[in-house]
Design an enzyme around this catalytic site. Structure first.
Site, mmCIF file in Angstrom:
data_model
loop_
_atom_site.group_PDB
_atom_site.id
_atom_site.type_symbol
_atom_site.label_atom_id
_atom_site.label_comp_id
_atom_site.label_asym_id
_atom_site.label_seq_id
_atom_site.Cartn_x
_atom_site.Cartn_y
_atom_site.Cartn_z
ATOM 1 N N TYR A 145 0.903 -1.172 -0.129
ATOM 2 C CA TYR A 145 -0.043 -0.001 -0.036
ATOM 3 C C TYR A 145 0.745 1.261 -0.123
ATOM 4 O O TYR A 145 0.789 2.047 -0.933
ATOM 5 C CB TYR A 145 -0.910 -0.223 1.315
ATOM 6 C CG TYR A 145 -2.044 1.251 1.303
ATOM 7 C CD1 TYR A 145 -2.928 1.402 0.662
ATOM 8 C CD2 TYR A 145 -1.663 2.039 2.217
ATOM 9 C CE1 TYR A 145 -3.907 2.274 0.631
ATOM 10 C CE2 TYR A 145 -2.706 3.271 2.584
ATOM 11 C CZ TYR A 145 -3.762 3.331 1.551
ATOM 12 O OH TYR A 145 -4.685 4.163 1.611
ATOM 13 N N ASP A 146 1.718 1.251 1.056
ATOM 14 C CA ASP A 146 2.747 2.617 1.157
ATOM 15 C C ASP A 146 3.486 2.870 -0.045
ATOM 16 O O ASP A 146 3.527 4.039 -0.565
ATOM 17 C CB ASP A 146 3.592 2.406 2.247
ATOM 18 C CG ASP A 146 3.054 2.250 3.523
ATOM 19 O OD1 ASP A 146 1.625 1.908 3.781
ATOM 20 O OD2 ASP A 146 3.332 2.067 4.746
ATOM 21 N N GLY A 148 3.192 1.485 -3.102
ATOM 22 C CA GLY A 148 2.233 1.528 -4.319
ATOM 23 C C GLY A 148 1.720 3.080 -4.359
ATOM 24 O O GLY A 148 2.084 3.758 -5.284
ATOM 25 N N GLY A 207 -2.673 1.080 23.307
ATOM 26 C CA GLY A 207 -3.737 2.370 23.125
ATOM 27 C C GLY A 207 -3.060 3.599 23.006
ATOM 28 O O GLY A 207 -4.072 4.509 23.000
ATOM 29 N N ARG A 211 -3.833 8.856 16.139
ATOM 30 C CA ARG A 211 -4.257 9.176 14.691
ATOM 31 C C ARG A 211 -5.166 10.278 14.824
ATOM 32 O O ARG A 211 -5.514 10.894 15.980
ATOM 33 C CB ARG A 211 -5.308 8.169 14.035
ATOM 34 C CG ARG A 211 -4.414 6.600 13.963
ATOM 35 C CD ARG A 211 -3.325 6.535 13.063
ATOM 36 N NE ARG A 211 -2.914 5.202 12.615
ATOM 37 C CZ ARG A 211 -1.947 4.684 13.273
ATOM 38 N NH1 ARG A 211 -1.198 5.432 14.402
ATOM 39 N NH2 ARG A 211 -1.460 3.271 13.032
HETATM 40 P P1 NAD Z 1 -12.832 2.037 -0.044
HETATM 41 O O1 NAD Z 1 -12.191 0.770 0.074
HETATM 42 O O2 NAD Z 1 -14.124 2.147 0.473
HETATM 43 O O3 NAD Z 1 -12.725 2.463 -1.485
HETATM 44 C C1 NAD Z 1 -11.885 1.989 -2.605
HETATM 45 C C2 NAD Z 1 -12.843 1.609 -3.928
HETATM 46 O O4 NAD Z 1 -11.804 1.394 -4.776
HETATM 47 C C3 NAD Z 1 -13.617 0.574 -3.604
HETATM 48 O O5 NAD Z 1 -14.864 0.991 -3.846
HETATM 49 C C4 NAD Z 1 -13.104 -0.401 -4.287
HETATM 50 O O6 NAD Z 1 -14.056 -1.585 -4.658
HETATM 51 C C5 NAD Z 1 -12.445 0.210 -5.281
HETATM 52 N N1 NAD Z 1 -11.125 -0.306 -6.195
HETATM 53 C C6 NAD Z 1 -10.298 -1.068 -5.458
HETATM 54 N N2 NAD Z 1 -9.357 -1.658 -6.198
HETATM 55 C C7 NAD Z 1 -9.778 -1.355 -7.660
HETATM 56 C C8 NAD Z 1 -9.278 -1.624 -8.828
HETATM 57 N N3 NAD Z 1 -8.376 -2.435 -9.216
HETATM 58 N N4 NAD Z 1 -10.069 -0.910 -9.767
HETATM 59 C C9 NAD Z 1 -11.473 -0.411 -9.618
HETATM 60 N N5 NAD Z 1 -11.693 -0.187 -8.248
HETATM 61 C C10 NAD Z 1 -11.226 -0.641 -7.190
HETATM 62 O O7 NAD Z 1 -11.919 3.018 0.827
HETATM 63 P P2 NAD Z 1 -11.696 4.709 0.911
HETATM 64 O O8 NAD Z 1 -11.591 4.765 2.481
HETATM 65 O O9 NAD Z 1 -13.039 5.132 0.553
HETATM 66 O O10 NAD Z 1 -10.266 5.036 0.021
HETATM 67 C C11 NAD Z 1 -10.617 5.733 -1.262
HETATM 68 C C12 NAD Z 1 -9.161 6.160 -1.330
HETATM 69 O O11 NAD Z 1 -8.728 7.221 -0.397
HETATM 70 C C13 NAD Z 1 -8.224 5.011 -1.473
HETATM 71 O O12 NAD Z 1 -7.492 5.195 -2.731
HETATM 72 C C14 NAD Z 1 -7.446 5.154 -0.348
HETATM 73 O O13 NAD Z 1 -6.064 4.640 -0.642
HETATM 74 C C15 NAD Z 1 -7.503 6.782 0.101
HETATM 75 N N6 NAD Z 1 -7.292 6.749 1.379
HETATM 76 C C16 NAD Z 1 -8.343 6.615 2.288
HETATM 77 C C17 NAD Z 1 -8.133 7.133 3.620
HETATM 78 C C18 NAD Z 1 -9.142 6.856 4.835
HETATM 79 O O14 NAD Z 1 -9.059 7.134 5.934
HETATM 80 N N7 NAD Z 1 -10.338 6.383 4.247
HETATM 81 C C19 NAD Z 1 -6.941 7.578 4.010
HETATM 82 C C20 NAD Z 1 -5.856 7.718 3.156
HETATM 83 C C21 NAD Z 1 -6.076 7.601 1.799
HETATM 84 N N1 UDP Z 2 -6.883 -0.424 16.067
HETATM 85 C C1 UDP Z 2 -6.905 -0.915 17.152
HETATM 86 N N2 UDP Z 2 -7.925 -1.875 17.335
HETATM 87 C C2 UDP Z 2 -8.770 -2.121 16.231
HETATM 88 C C3 UDP Z 2 -8.263 -1.699 14.856
HETATM 89 C C4 UDP Z 2 -7.314 -0.713 14.952
HETATM 90 O O1 UDP Z 2 -6.452 -0.422 18.143
HETATM 91 O O2 UDP Z 2 -9.779 -2.660 16.507
HETATM 92 C C5 UDP Z 2 -5.487 0.531 15.759
HETATM 93 C C6 UDP Z 2 -4.457 0.275 14.801
HETATM 94 O O3 UDP Z 2 -3.525 -0.697 15.216
HETATM 95 C C7 UDP Z 2 -3.881 1.610 14.364
HETATM 96 C C8 UDP Z 2 -5.129 2.631 14.784
HETATM 97 O O4 UDP Z 2 -5.976 1.955 15.475
HETATM 98 O O5 UDP Z 2 -2.925 1.911 15.518
HETATM 99 C C9 UDP Z 2 -5.526 2.845 13.530
HETATM 100 O O6 UDP Z 2 -5.866 1.801 12.656
HETATM 101 P P1 UDP Z 2 -6.592 1.680 11.133
HETATM 102 O O7 UDP Z 2 -6.332 0.261 10.832
HETATM 103 O O8 UDP Z 2 -7.893 2.367 11.562
HETATM 104 O O9 UDP Z 2 -5.754 2.850 10.197
HETATM 105 P P2 UDP Z 2 -4.104 3.170 10.013
HETATM 106 O O10 UDP Z 2 -3.209 2.154 10.833
HETATM 107 O O11 UDP Z 2 -4.088 2.407 8.565
HETATM 108 O O12 UDP Z 2 -4.058 4.312 10.213
#
Ligand code: NAD
Ligand code: UDP
Length: 312
Positions: A145-146, A148, A207, A211
């Site tokens: 993910y990171d 990518g 805990g 974030r």
């Molecule tokens: P989500 O999983 O709800 O949405 C992602 C969408 O992308 C889904 O509808 C999924 O089906 C679609 N998808 C995945 N792979 C695909 C592919 N190969 N082709 C077409 N569609 C595909 O997640 P989200 O939270 O809505 O995140 C949306 C975007 O924002 C993502 O790119 C995510 O990395 C980014 N983002 C979200 C957060 C957050 O906190 N929600 C934080 C940082 C970045």
């Molecule tokens: N986390 C937790 N309990 C859960 C799910 C997540 O304590 O049931 C923690 C996780 O280890 C992280 C933080 O909550 O430190 C945020 O996790 P999340 O997966 O929501 O987002 P990200 O780590 O990608 O920021």
């Protein structure tokens, strides 16, 4: 003026809210999604809108449509989903970016990239500014993910320099709200669902990790403002709520807001889990005239109301 706008990942959490706002502004929206983590229920209310079109499409393959703007949100965002098929996660970010940047080049569309605070990895600079290059493990379980997303940013800037494409790169910090997945393992949805079911609230580690949580409405408003900035503003720009919360405090707040009888249970911390995360949003404030308005309490209350409807 109405535009033709492509939203990839439009059936997901953030994407569905974005499609809704774009339609409310009278634009035509093409939503492309492979439904890996997205759900038709998220956009069911939009299907009957004649300005809305839904395509089942995987962004790792080329897409031929005519558009003025592209929002590239396609990518699983929660650790359990992006670690399910890590190779596909990298392909989605990297091949997806190449395909959509190619589309932007051909159509001369402006293109937005949903990047992430994960490009900073487990940061040793706090709060994170856009000039910080990050502390990312290239071979760990979060790397698909990171790295990518980091490579996608590189592609955006190389297409910008090489082909003069108008790009907008947003580094999104933790965002929550209605339509988060029930089972995607993210902390806000996990804690709320556990609280509503009176099950143990699972805190990973002690805990104390933090974030900064932004409510979805604030975040999607920032997307629209970023897309509307002057052409020479490319980002990357941090988007998020700078108010930092530790996971223990979050758990206690959710127990209080739901009136739950759930107890807290401590579980092992996953590998490479960042200890602290907080955006410096000075640049977003300057360039977008934006800052989050919804308090954690107000946002959690709305999110809890959503999960109350769907948790059995
Ligand atoms: P989500 O999983 O709800 O949405 C992602 C969408 O992308 C889904 O509808 C999924 O089906 C679609 N998808 C995945 N792979 C695909 C592919 N190969 N082709 C077409 N569609 C595909 O997640 P989200 O939270 O809505 O995140 C949306 C975007 O924002 C993502 O790119 C995510 O990395 C980014 N983002 C979200 C957060 C957050 O906190 N929600 C934080 C940082 C970045
Ligand atoms: N986390 C937790 N309990 C859960 C799910 C997540 O304590 O049931 C923690 C996780 O280890 C992280 C933080 O909550 O430190 C945020 O996790 P999340 O997966 O929501 O987002 P990200 O780590 O990608 O920021």
């Amino acid at each position: 003026m109405s535009k033709q706008i492509l939203v990839t990942g439009g059936a997901g959490f953030l994407g569905s809210h974005l499609c809704e706002k774009l339609l409310a502004q009278d634009h035509y929206v093409i939503c492309a999604d492979n439904f890996f983590t997205g759900n038709k229920d998220n956009i069911l209310h939009l299907i009957k809108n004649s300005h809305f079109e839904l395509i089942r499409h995987d962004v790792t393959f080329p897409l031929y449509v005519e558009v003025d703007e592209i929002y590239n949100l396609a990518c699983p965002a929660s650790p359990i989903h992006y670690q399910f098929d890590p190779v596909q996660t990298t392909k989605t970010s990297v091949h997806g970016a190449i395909n959509l940047l190619g589309l932007a080049k051909r159509t001369k569309a402006k293109i937005f990239q949903a990047s992430t605070s994960e490009v900073y990895g487990d940061p040793d600079v706090h709060p994170q500014t856009e000039s910080y290059w990050g502390n990312v493990n290239p071979v760990g379980i979060r790397s698909c993910y990171d790295e990518g997303k980091r490579c996608a940013e590189t592609l955006f800037f190389d297409y910008y320099r090489q082909n003069n494409i108008e790009i907008k790169v947003a580094r999104i910090f933790n965002t929550y709200g209605p339509r988060m997945h029930l089972n995607d393992g993210r902390v806000v949805s996990n804690f709320i669902v556990q609280a509503l079911r009176n099950e143990d609230i699972t805190i990973y580690g002690n805990g104390q990790q933090t974030r900064s949580f932004c409510f979805v409405d604030d975040m999607v408003n920032a997307f629209l403002l970023l897309m509307a900035t002057e052409p020479k503003f490319t980002g990357p720009v941090n988007l998020g709520n700078p108010i930092e919360t530790d996971m223990l405090t979050l758990a206690e707040k959710i127990i209080q807001l739901t009136g739950s009888k759930a107890k807290i249970a401590f579980k092992p911390l996953p590998a490479d889990d960042p200890k602290r995360r907080k955006p410096d949003i000075t640049l977003a404030k300057q360039q977008l005239k934006w800052e989050p308005r919804v308090s954690l309490e107000e946002g959690l209350t709305k999110t809890i109301a959503y999960f109350e409807q769907i948790v059995g």
